[in-house]
Scaffold this active site. Structure first.
Site, mmCIF file in Angstrom:
data_model
loop_
_atom_site.group_PDB
_atom_site.id
_atom_site.type_symbol
_atom_site.label_atom_id
_atom_site.label_comp_id
_atom_site.label_asym_id
_atom_site.label_seq_id
_atom_site.Cartn_x
_atom_site.Cartn_y
_atom_site.Cartn_z
ATOM 1 N N ASN A 83 0.893 -1.329 -0.009
ATOM 2 C CA ASN A 83 0.012 -0.122 0.032
ATOM 3 C C ASN A 83 0.931 1.282 0.038
ATOM 4 O OD1 ASN A 83 -2.314 1.736 0.106
ATOM 5 N ND2 ASN A 83 -3.275 -0.012 1.332
ATOM 6 N N HIS A 113 24.253 1.921 10.831
ATOM 7 C CA HIS A 113 25.399 2.410 10.895
ATOM 8 C C HIS A 113 26.046 2.162 12.410
ATOM 9 C CE1 HIS A 113 24.288 4.931 7.842
ATOM 10 N NE2 HIS A 113 22.801 5.244 8.319
ATOM 11 N N GLY A 150 -0.171 -1.256 9.200
ATOM 12 C CA GLY A 150 0.103 0.140 8.947
ATOM 13 C C GLY A 150 1.393 0.619 9.664
ATOM 14 N N ALA A 168 -0.064 -3.183 13.564
ATOM 15 C CA ALA A 168 -0.033 -1.696 13.165
ATOM 16 C C ALA A 168 0.994 -1.150 14.247
ATOM 17 C CB ALA A 168 -1.330 -0.934 12.886
ATOM 18 N N ARG A 174 13.539 -8.191 16.153
ATOM 19 C CA ARG A 174 13.941 -9.562 16.137
ATOM 20 C C ARG A 174 13.126 -10.621 15.370
ATOM 21 N NH1 ARG A 174 12.580 -10.459 22.205
ATOM 22 N NH2 ARG A 174 12.623 -8.345 22.522
ATOM 23 N N ARG A 191 0.278 -14.331 20.295
ATOM 24 C CA ARG A 191 -0.427 -15.497 20.448
ATOM 25 C C ARG A 191 -0.147 -16.260 19.095
ATOM 26 N NH1 ARG A 191 -5.360 -15.042 17.400
ATOM 27 N NH2 ARG A 191 -6.224 -12.954 16.953
#
Length: 194
Positions: A83, A113, A150, A168, A174, A191
Site C-alpha cells: 500500500n 550505522h 500500517g 500496526a 527480532r 499468540r
C-alpha cells in the site's frame, strides 16, 4: 572487494562509492517515474517495476508513492500488495514471499550505522566535499501469507516466518517465527495464528 560486494556481505562500506551512487540515482529516477505515472497506466507501471526490482512473481500491486534505495535488491513472490507510502531501504536483500499484504507507511530497513560516531564518520574528503558515513547491512526476509500492519518498521536482519500478522505500529527488532501474531515496540509474539 567492491563497495557493493561489501554492502551485500554486511561489511562496512562507503555509500558515496561511484558505482553505488550511480545505481542509487537510477533507482531514485525510476521510483520518481513510478510515483508520477497515472494510476490506471498499468503497462507503464509494470515496465518500471521490471526495470527497478530484483525479481517479482505474478500479480504484484504497489500503490504510489513508493520509495526504495536501489530497488534491485527487492524480491517479491506471487500475489503481493504494497500500500501507499512504504519505504524499502534495500541496501541488502529484501525478500518477500507469496501472498504478502503490506499496509501503508511500512518501513523495511536493511541498512544501519555503527553506534560509535568515530566509526561512522571519516574526515572530510581531500577536496573538502561531503564524506558519507559508513554503513552496514543485514537482509530482511518475509515469508508467505504475511500481513504487516500500517506504520510497522522492520529492522535490519529480521526474518518473519510464514502465516504471520504484524500489528500496526510495531517495531520488529527480532525474528518472528511462523504462525504467530505479533505486535508492539519492540514487537513480541502475543499468540498463535492457526
Amino acid at each position: 572487494m567492491t563497495e557493493r560486494e561489501k554492502m551485500l556481505a554486511g561489511q562496512l562500506y562507503d555509500c558515496g562509492d561511484g558505482e553505488l551512487l550511480s545505481r542509487w540515482h537510477k533507482a531514485k529516477n525510476l521510483v520518481r517515474d513510478y510515483n508520477c505515472t497515472e494510476s490506471e497506466n498499468l503497462a507503464e507501471k509494470d515496465r518500471i517495476l521490471a526495470e527497478l526490482l530484483g525479481g517479482r512473481g505474478a500479480n504484484l500491486w504497489i500503490t504510489a508513492p513508493f520509495f526504495a534505495d536501489y530497488g534491485d535488491n527487492i524480491y517479491f513472490g506471487n500475489n503481493c500488495e504494497v500500500n501507499m507510502n512504504c519505504v524499502f531501504l534495500d541496501d541488502n536483500k529484501i525478500t518477500i514471499g507469496d501472498n504478502a499484504l503490506i499496509a501503508p507507511n511500512v518501513q523495511i530497513y536493511t541498512a544501519f550505522h555503527p553506534t560509535n560516531a568515530k566509526d561512522r564518520f571519516s574526515g572530510p574528503k581531500e577536496d573538502g566535499s561531503f564524506a558519507f558515513c559508513k554503513t552496514q547491512t543485514a537482509p530482511v526476509t518475509i515469508g508467505n501469507n504475511v500481513w504487516i500492519g500500517g506504520g510497522a518498521i522492520i529492522m535490519p536482519g529480521v526474518t518473519i516466518g510464514d502465516n504471520v500478522v504484524i500489528g500496526a505500529g510495531s517495531v520488529v527488532t527480532r525474528n518472528i517465527p511462523s504462525n504467530k501474531i505479533a505486535c508492539g515496540n519492540p514487537c513480541r509474539v502475543i499468540r498463535d495464528n492457526n
